[in-house]
Design an enzyme around this catalytic site. Structure first.
Site, PDB file in Angstrom:
ATOM      1  CG  ASP A 161      -0.043  -3.991   2.698  1.00  0.00           C
ATOM      2  OD1 ASP A 161       0.200  -3.487   1.590  1.00  0.00           O
ATOM      3  OD2 ASP A 161      -0.218  -3.319   3.728  1.00  0.00           O
ATOM      4  CB  SER A 210       3.391   1.915   6.002  1.00  0.00           C
ATOM      5  OG  SER A 210       2.161   1.423   6.391  1.00  0.00           O
ATOM      6  CG  HIS A 214      -0.412   0.282   2.517  1.00  0.00           C
ATOM      7  ND1 HIS A 214      -0.130  -0.697   3.437  1.00  0.00           N
ATOM      8  CD2 HIS A 214      -0.049   1.441   3.111  1.00  0.00           C
ATOM      9  CE1 HIS A 214       0.362  -0.156   4.539  1.00  0.00           C
ATOM     10  NE2 HIS A 214       0.413   1.151   4.368  1.00  0.00           N
TER      11      HIS A 214
END
Length: 503
Positions: A172, A245, A142
């Site tokens: 992911d 992230s 993402h």
């Protein structure tokens, strides 16, 4: 620490009054102590702590010095989100970009914390880490999805252009590589899962600040946060924020135990609950993507849902473990193995299946062509079937057109109004359509709604309201606490156990 706003007279008054109250209590305490001292000469003995092992909090300084050079900041140019001067609302952005902004990603927040309408190219930042000397980096899918351009910045400030090698949205995980050849510092994945309570260190690029280190412990494992079919996250309490992230979480040996990917946050900032993809998952997916390949997963061909205790009771099962089969798609390994709606898969190759997510992970960890033995419950009896897994592929989900309704017969016990499906526009030819629901009834509490279609009751197909009433009455006469129904919804078929009202 926060300070009172003295521009507000009421706040100032409350603060002053509170200060006066504290002063009064302090004075009262001093007076009371003086009175007690004058009357009694004895004092309580101090608490003994000399036998405790005085040990300071661990220092991670040496660990961080070793691994920090392998952690990078990832800057992403996504797309032309709007023409110059034109504003874009969040609701008008593509779903994947909305998801990106709601999770880790960019510093797009305004003064009030709400996302601002992007102007022109949209930039965002995440984290990543080197896993090979030749410049391979892993990060989150993402972070880089829809990327038009990538740059990575090392801890020493050097910046390089990079390209996407491969992505796996289902886990992911993404692999990128710097364009400039070199000999880069890299870290390795841990071979063993961390234990709950183990110390961990997270390093990343929160809010674009770069090179930020936080520490905490593994607070839980196997978390399913509804983010994908293969959710099994590590939960950590090391503070991580937007921009973390794709960053690594290390154990005290300097090995990567997870890749940070999501946070639970009502406010948008860290509240001490973060989630990391386990190193074993990242490593296996990275290996498949490294050379531009894709991740292949076994495909069984069943639509499943979690079991509930009400469903288990209605089927005469002792526990709510396993995965309920909603549908065995025609032409798939599941259909060829003889699985049917209502079967409850409880084991895969002899290993217990805890729930629907566990079954998905079991099958997804296998390769196409693998032979799998399934143990399932049907009509109260344990049965087995063998299937050879196929390639995982996207399967279309049949959706019912729920438009239209007609007057129908009521089933007061459950609080629903029914009509034959073939008499209700868009309901299809099979089953009994729900044309009315008592919002305070038992059916409404289980999510039944107008427009849905009842296909089976107690394992038997129904086509009229009277069929439904008869099977409901039959289940009640057998002393069951609920009745199991197979319901056709806009998102596909599912089983629902509707409890009988207590007398």
């Amino acid at each position: 620490m926060s300070y009172p706003n003295f521009a507000n007279s009421r706040a100032r008054q409350r603060t002053i009054l509170a200060s006066v109250a504290v002063a009064a209590l302090a004075a009262a305490g001093a007076f009371a102590e003086g009175s007690l001292t004058s009357s009694h000469s004895a004092h309580a003995a101090p608490v003994t702590t000399s036998d405790l092992n005085a040990q300071g909090a661990p220092s991670f300084a040496t660990l961080i010095e070793r691994v920090k050079p392998a952690v990078v900041s990832v800057k992403v140019k996504i797309a032309n989100a709007a023409a110059e001067g034109d504003g874009v609302q969040m609701d008008n952005l593509p779903p994947e970009i909305q998801q990106f902004l709601k999770r880790f990603g960019g510093g797009m927040g305004g003064m009030n914390g709400a996302p601002q309408a992007p102007q022109g190219p949209m930039m965002a930042e995440g984290s990543g880490f080197f896993i090979s000397a030749d410049g391979l980096i892993v990060t989150n899918n993402h972070v880089v999805q829809n990327a038009k351009a990538l740059t990575v910045t090392m801890d020493n400030g050097k910046t390089f252009d990079a390209k996407v090698i491969g992505t796996d949205p289902k886990t992911d995980v993404a692999v990128i590589k710097v364009n400039e050849p070199g000999d880069y510092p890299y870290v390795t994945f841990a071979k063993e899962m961390p234990r709950i309570g183990d110390w961990v260190v997270a390093i990343g690029n929160p809010y674009g600040l770069g090179g930020t280190v936080t520490a905490g412990i593994i607070s839980a494992e196997g978390r399913d946060i509804g983010d994908g079919p293969y959710d099994q996250f590590l939960q950590i309490d090391a503070p991580i924020n937007k921009g973390n992230s794709g960053g690594p979480t290390f154990n005290t040996k300097g090995e990567v135990v997870g890749m940070n990917t999501a946070i639970f946050s009502p406010s948008g900032g860290s509240v001490g609950i973060g989630f990391a993809i386990p190193a074993s998952t990242v490593s296996s997916v990275e290996s498949a993507l490294e050379h531009g390949g894709s991740v292949t997963r076994g495909y069984l061909g069943v639509k499943i849902q979690p079991m509930t205790q009400e469903m288990a009771d209605s089927m005469g099962l002792k526990s709510a473990s396993g995965a309920m089969v909603d549908e065995a798609t025609a032409g798939t390994p599941a259909a060829e193995a003889g699985l049917k709606p209502g079967d409850v898969i409880i084991k895969v190759n002899g290993e217990a299946v805890a729930d629907a997510g566990d079954l998905t992970r079991h099958i997804g960890s296998m390769k196409p062509g693998d032979r799998v033995e399934l143990t399932f419950m049907r009509d109260g009896a344990e049965k087995t079937a063998s299937a050879r897994l196929a390639d995982l592929k996207s399967a279309s989900v049949a959706k019912a057109d729920n438009a239209g309704k007609s007057d129908g017969q009521q089933t007061p016990m459950l609080g629903i109004q029914l009509a034959p499906a073939n008499e209700v526009a868009g309901a299809g030819d099979k089953g009994v359509a729900i044309v009315g629901v008592d919002p305070n009834g038992a059916a409404a509490e289980q999510g039944l709604a107008t427009g849905q279609v009842i296909l089976d009751v107690g394992g038997k197909p129904v086509s009229t309201p009277q069929d439904v009433k008869s099977e409901v009455a039959n289940a009640k006469s057998q002393g069951k606490k609920s009745v199991l129904m197979r319901i056709q919804t806009a998102d596909g078929d599912r089983f629902v156990a509707v409890p009988f009202p207590k007398a």
